[in-house]
Scaffold this motif. Structure first.
Motif, PDB file in Angstrom:
ATOM      1  N   MET A   1       0.857  -1.172   0.000  1.00  0.00           N
ATOM      2  CA  MET A   1       0.000   0.000   0.000  1.00  0.00           C
ATOM      3  C   MET A   1       0.899   1.230   0.000  1.00  0.00           C
ATOM      4  O   MET A   1       1.779   1.366   0.824  1.00  0.00           O
ATOM      5  CB  MET A   1      -0.891  -0.040   1.245  1.00  0.00           C
ATOM      6  N   HIS A   2       0.684   2.098  -0.967  1.00  0.00           N
ATOM      7  CA  HIS A   2       1.468   3.322  -1.030  1.00  0.00           C
ATOM      8  C   HIS A   2       0.584   4.520  -0.705  1.00  0.00           C
ATOM      9  O   HIS A   2      -0.638   4.435  -0.738  1.00  0.00           O
ATOM     10  CB  HIS A   2       2.135   3.474  -2.396  1.00  0.00           C
ATOM     11  N   THR A   3       1.212   5.610  -0.372  1.00  0.00           N
ATOM     12  CA  THR A   3       0.477   6.814  -0.023  1.00  0.00           C
ATOM     13  C   THR A   3      -0.063   7.472  -1.285  1.00  0.00           C
ATOM     14  O   THR A   3       0.685   7.728  -2.217  1.00  0.00           O
ATOM     15  CB  THR A   3       1.396   7.805   0.720  1.00  0.00           C
ATOM     16  N   VAL A   4      -1.348   7.715  -1.300  1.00  0.00           N
ATOM     17  CA  VAL A   4      -2.002   8.382  -2.416  1.00  0.00           C
ATOM     18  C   VAL A   4      -2.591   9.670  -1.873  1.00  0.00           C
ATOM     19  O   VAL A   4      -3.320   9.658  -0.887  1.00  0.00           O
ATOM     20  CB  VAL A   4      -3.136   7.510  -2.994  1.00  0.00           C
ATOM     21  N   THR A   5      -2.246  10.783  -2.504  1.00  0.00           N
ATOM     22  CA  THR A   5      -2.789  12.057  -2.044  1.00  0.00           C
ATOM     23  C   THR A   5      -3.687  12.715  -3.076  1.00  0.00           C
ATOM     24  O   THR A   5      -4.463  13.599  -2.741  1.00  0.00           O
ATOM     25  CB  THR A   5      -1.664  13.036  -1.659  1.00  0.00           C
ATOM     26  N   SER A   6      -3.574  12.290  -4.320  1.00  0.00           N
ATOM     27  CA  SER A   6      -4.432  12.817  -5.372  1.00  0.00           C
ATOM     28  C   SER A   6      -4.361  11.899  -6.585  1.00  0.00           C
ATOM     29  O   SER A   6      -3.484  11.050  -6.686  1.00  0.00           O
ATOM     30  CB  SER A   6      -4.033  14.240  -5.757  1.00  0.00           C
ATOM     31  N   ILE A   7      -5.299  12.100  -7.490  1.00  0.00           N
ATOM     32  CA  ILE A   7      -5.340  11.329  -8.724  1.00  0.00           C
ATOM     33  C   ILE A   7      -5.048  12.300  -9.861  1.00  0.00           C
ATOM     34  O   ILE A   7      -5.768  13.278 -10.039  1.00  0.00           O
ATOM     35  CB  ILE A   7      -6.720  10.669  -8.910  1.00  0.00           C
ATOM     36  N   HIS A   8      -3.979  12.009 -10.613  1.00  0.00           N
ATOM     37  CA  HIS A   8      -3.548  12.913 -11.675  1.00  0.00           C
ATOM     38  C   HIS A   8      -3.758  12.359 -13.081  1.00  0.00           C
ATOM     39  O   HIS A   8      -3.648  13.093 -14.049  1.00  0.00           O
ATOM     40  CB  HIS A   8      -2.054  13.250 -11.522  1.00  0.00           C
ATOM     41  N   SER A   9      -4.041  11.074 -13.173  1.00  0.00           N
ATOM     42  CA  SER A   9      -4.156  10.470 -14.498  1.00  0.00           C
ATOM     43  C   SER A   9      -5.179   9.341 -14.470  1.00  0.00           C
ATOM     44  O   SER A   9      -5.607   8.894 -13.398  1.00  0.00           O
ATOM     45  CB  SER A   9      -2.806   9.901 -14.936  1.00  0.00           C
ATOM     46  N   LYS A  10      -5.531   8.896 -15.656  1.00  0.00           N
ATOM     47  CA  LYS A  10      -6.453   7.769 -15.750  1.00  0.00           C
ATOM     48  C   LYS A  10      -5.853   6.527 -15.101  1.00  0.00           C
ATOM     49  O   LYS A  10      -6.557   5.758 -14.453  1.00  0.00           O
ATOM     50  CB  LYS A  10      -6.803   7.493 -17.216  1.00  0.00           C
ATOM     51  N   LEU A  17      -9.193   2.866  -7.950  1.00  0.00           N
ATOM     52  CA  LEU A  17     -10.429   2.083  -8.047  1.00  0.00           C
ATOM     53  C   LEU A  17     -10.180   0.621  -7.698  1.00  0.00           C
ATOM     54  O   LEU A  17     -10.967   0.001  -6.983  1.00  0.00           O
ATOM     55  CB  LEU A  17     -11.004   2.156  -9.462  1.00  0.00           C
ATOM     56  N   ARG A  18      -9.088   0.075  -8.201  1.00  0.00           N
ATOM     57  CA  ARG A  18      -8.752  -1.333  -7.945  1.00  0.00           C
ATOM     58  C   ARG A  18      -8.551  -1.554  -6.446  1.00  0.00           C
ATOM     59  O   ARG A  18      -9.069  -2.514  -5.870  1.00  0.00           O
ATOM     60  CB  ARG A  18      -7.498  -1.721  -8.721  1.00  0.00           C
ATOM     61  N   GLU A  19      -7.804  -0.655  -5.819  1.00  0.00           N
ATOM     62  CA  GLU A  19      -7.567  -0.812  -4.377  1.00  0.00           C
ATOM     63  C   GLU A  19      -8.871  -0.665  -3.596  1.00  0.00           C
ATOM     64  O   GLU A  19      -9.154  -1.450  -2.696  1.00  0.00           O
ATOM     65  CB  GLU A  19      -6.547   0.200  -3.880  1.00  0.00           C
ATOM     66  N   ALA A  20      -9.665   0.346  -3.932  1.00  0.00           N
ATOM     67  CA  ALA A  20     -10.915   0.575  -3.212  1.00  0.00           C
ATOM     68  C   ALA A  20     -11.875  -0.594  -3.381  1.00  0.00           C
ATOM     69  O   ALA A  20     -12.596  -0.945  -2.444  1.00  0.00           O
ATOM     70  CB  ALA A  20     -11.562   1.875  -3.676  1.00  0.00           C
ATOM     71  N   SER A  21     -11.887  -1.209  -4.556  1.00  0.00           N
ATOM     72  CA  SER A  21     -12.826  -2.309  -4.808  1.00  0.00           C
ATOM     73  C   SER A  21     -12.561  -3.497  -3.878  1.00  0.00           C
ATOM     74  O   SER A  21     -13.496  -4.220  -3.528  1.00  0.00           O
ATOM     75  CB  SER A  21     -12.782  -2.746  -6.267  1.00  0.00           C
ATOM     76  N   PHE A  24     -14.757  -3.443  -0.823  1.00  0.00           N
ATOM     77  CA  PHE A  24     -16.178  -3.742  -0.938  1.00  0.00           C
ATOM     78  C   PHE A  24     -16.474  -5.193  -0.560  1.00  0.00           C
ATOM     79  O   PHE A  24     -17.552  -5.495  -0.056  1.00  0.00           O
ATOM     80  CB  PHE A  24     -16.699  -3.449  -2.349  1.00  0.00           C
ATOM     81  N   GLU A  25     -15.525  -6.070  -0.803  1.00  0.00           N
ATOM     82  CA  GLU A  25     -15.706  -7.477  -0.457  1.00  0.00           C
ATOM     83  C   GLU A  25     -15.545  -7.714   1.039  1.00  0.00           C
ATOM     84  O   GLU A  25     -16.101  -8.654   1.581  1.00  0.00           O
ATOM     85  CB  GLU A  25     -14.718  -8.338  -1.233  1.00  0.00           C
ATOM     86  N   ASN A  26     -14.759  -6.875   1.695  1.00  0.00           N
ATOM     87  CA  ASN A  26     -14.495  -7.013   3.115  1.00  0.00           C
ATOM     88  C   ASN A  26     -14.426  -5.600   3.704  1.00  0.00           C
ATOM     89  O   ASN A  26     -13.350  -5.086   3.955  1.00  0.00           O
ATOM     90  CB  ASN A  26     -13.184  -7.776   3.330  1.00  0.00           C
ATOM     91  N   GLU A  27     -15.599  -4.996   3.896  1.00  0.00           N
ATOM     92  CA  GLU A  27     -15.660  -3.596   4.305  1.00  0.00           C
ATOM     93  C   GLU A  27     -14.974  -3.386   5.659  1.00  0.00           C
ATOM     94  O   GLU A  27     -15.260  -4.087   6.624  1.00  0.00           O
ATOM     95  CB  GLU A  27     -17.111  -3.135   4.379  1.00  0.00           C
ATOM     96  N   PHE A  38      -9.961   3.547   3.273  1.00  0.00           N
ATOM     97  CA  PHE A  38     -11.094   3.376   2.372  1.00  0.00           C
ATOM     98  C   PHE A  38     -11.827   4.701   2.168  1.00  0.00           C
ATOM     99  O   PHE A  38     -12.131   5.084   1.038  1.00  0.00           O
ATOM    100  CB  PHE A  38     -12.044   2.310   2.925  1.00  0.00           C
ATOM    101  N   GLU A  39     -12.082   5.428   3.246  1.00  0.00           N
ATOM    102  CA  GLU A  39     -12.762   6.720   3.144  1.00  0.00           C
ATOM    103  C   GLU A  39     -11.949   7.709   2.319  1.00  0.00           C
ATOM    104  O   GLU A  39     -12.495   8.440   1.493  1.00  0.00           O
ATOM    105  CB  GLU A  39     -13.032   7.289   4.534  1.00  0.00           C
ATOM    106  N   MET A  40     -10.638   7.722   2.506  1.00  0.00           N
ATOM    107  CA  MET A  40      -9.766   8.620   1.756  1.00  0.00           C
ATOM    108  C   MET A  40      -9.772   8.255   0.272  1.00  0.00           C
ATOM    109  O   MET A  40      -9.881   9.128  -0.588  1.00  0.00           O
ATOM    110  CB  MET A  40      -8.340   8.547   2.320  1.00  0.00           C
ATOM    111  N   LEU A  41      -9.701   6.966  -0.044  1.00  0.00           N
ATOM    112  CA  LEU A  41      -9.733   6.529  -1.443  1.00  0.00           C
ATOM    113  C   LEU A  41     -11.047   6.918  -2.109  1.00  0.00           C
ATOM    114  O   LEU A  41     -11.053   7.419  -3.235  1.00  0.00           O
ATOM    115  CB  LEU A  41      -9.530   5.013  -1.539  1.00  0.00           C
ATOM    116  N   MET A  42     -12.155   6.721  -1.405  1.00  0.00           N
ATOM    117  CA  MET A  42     -13.454   7.060  -1.969  1.00  0.00           C
ATOM    118  C   MET A  42     -13.573   8.562  -2.203  1.00  0.00           C
ATOM    119  O   MET A  42     -14.148   8.998  -3.202  1.00  0.00           O
ATOM    120  CB  MET A  42     -14.583   6.548  -1.064  1.00  0.00           C
ATOM    121  N   SER A  43     -13.013   9.348  -1.318  1.00  0.00           N
ATOM    122  CA  SER A  43     -13.024  10.807  -1.480  1.00  0.00           C
ATOM    123  C   SER A  43     -12.210  11.222  -2.706  1.00  0.00           C
ATOM    124  O   SER A  43     -12.638  12.071  -3.496  1.00  0.00           O
ATOM    125  CB  SER A  43     -12.481  11.473  -0.220  1.00  0.00           C
ATOM    126  N   LEU A  44     -11.042  10.609  -2.882  1.00  0.00           N
ATOM    127  CA  LEU A  44     -10.211  10.898  -4.053  1.00  0.00           C
ATOM    128  C   LEU A  44     -10.928  10.514  -5.343  1.00  0.00           C
ATOM    129  O   LEU A  44     -10.899  11.255  -6.330  1.00  0.00           O
ATOM    130  CB  LEU A  44      -8.878  10.155  -3.962  1.00  0.00           C
TER     131      LEU A  44
END
Length: 64
Positions: A1-10, A17-21, A24-27, A38-44
């Motif tokens: 798991m790496h630190t993600v602070t923003s999304i800059h590209s597709k 999306l892959r990490e957040a998904s 969903f299987e194990n909330e 999870f909350e941070m990823l969904m916000s991004l």
């Protein structure tokens, strides 16, 4: 798991999306590290989608 602070590209978007998904299987429990991640990823994801898809819609509307 790496630190993600923003999304800059597709590719960033697809990676997040892959990490957040996986959550969903194990909330995760709110308040724990996984739940916060999870909350941070969904916000991004939401911020990126609003920015990208609203821009694309506005651009399409301007062309018609």
């Amino acid at each position: 798991m790496h630190t993600v602070t923003s999304i800059h590209s597709k590719q960033d978007y697809e990676d997040v999306l892959r990490e957040a998904s996986s959550y969903f299987e194990n909330e995760p429990e709110p308040g724990f590290v996984e739940g916060q991640r999870f909350e941070m990823l969904m916000s991004l994801i939401e911020d990126y989608e609003v920015s990208e898809f609203d821009s694309a819609s506005a651009h399409k509307a301007a062309q018609t």
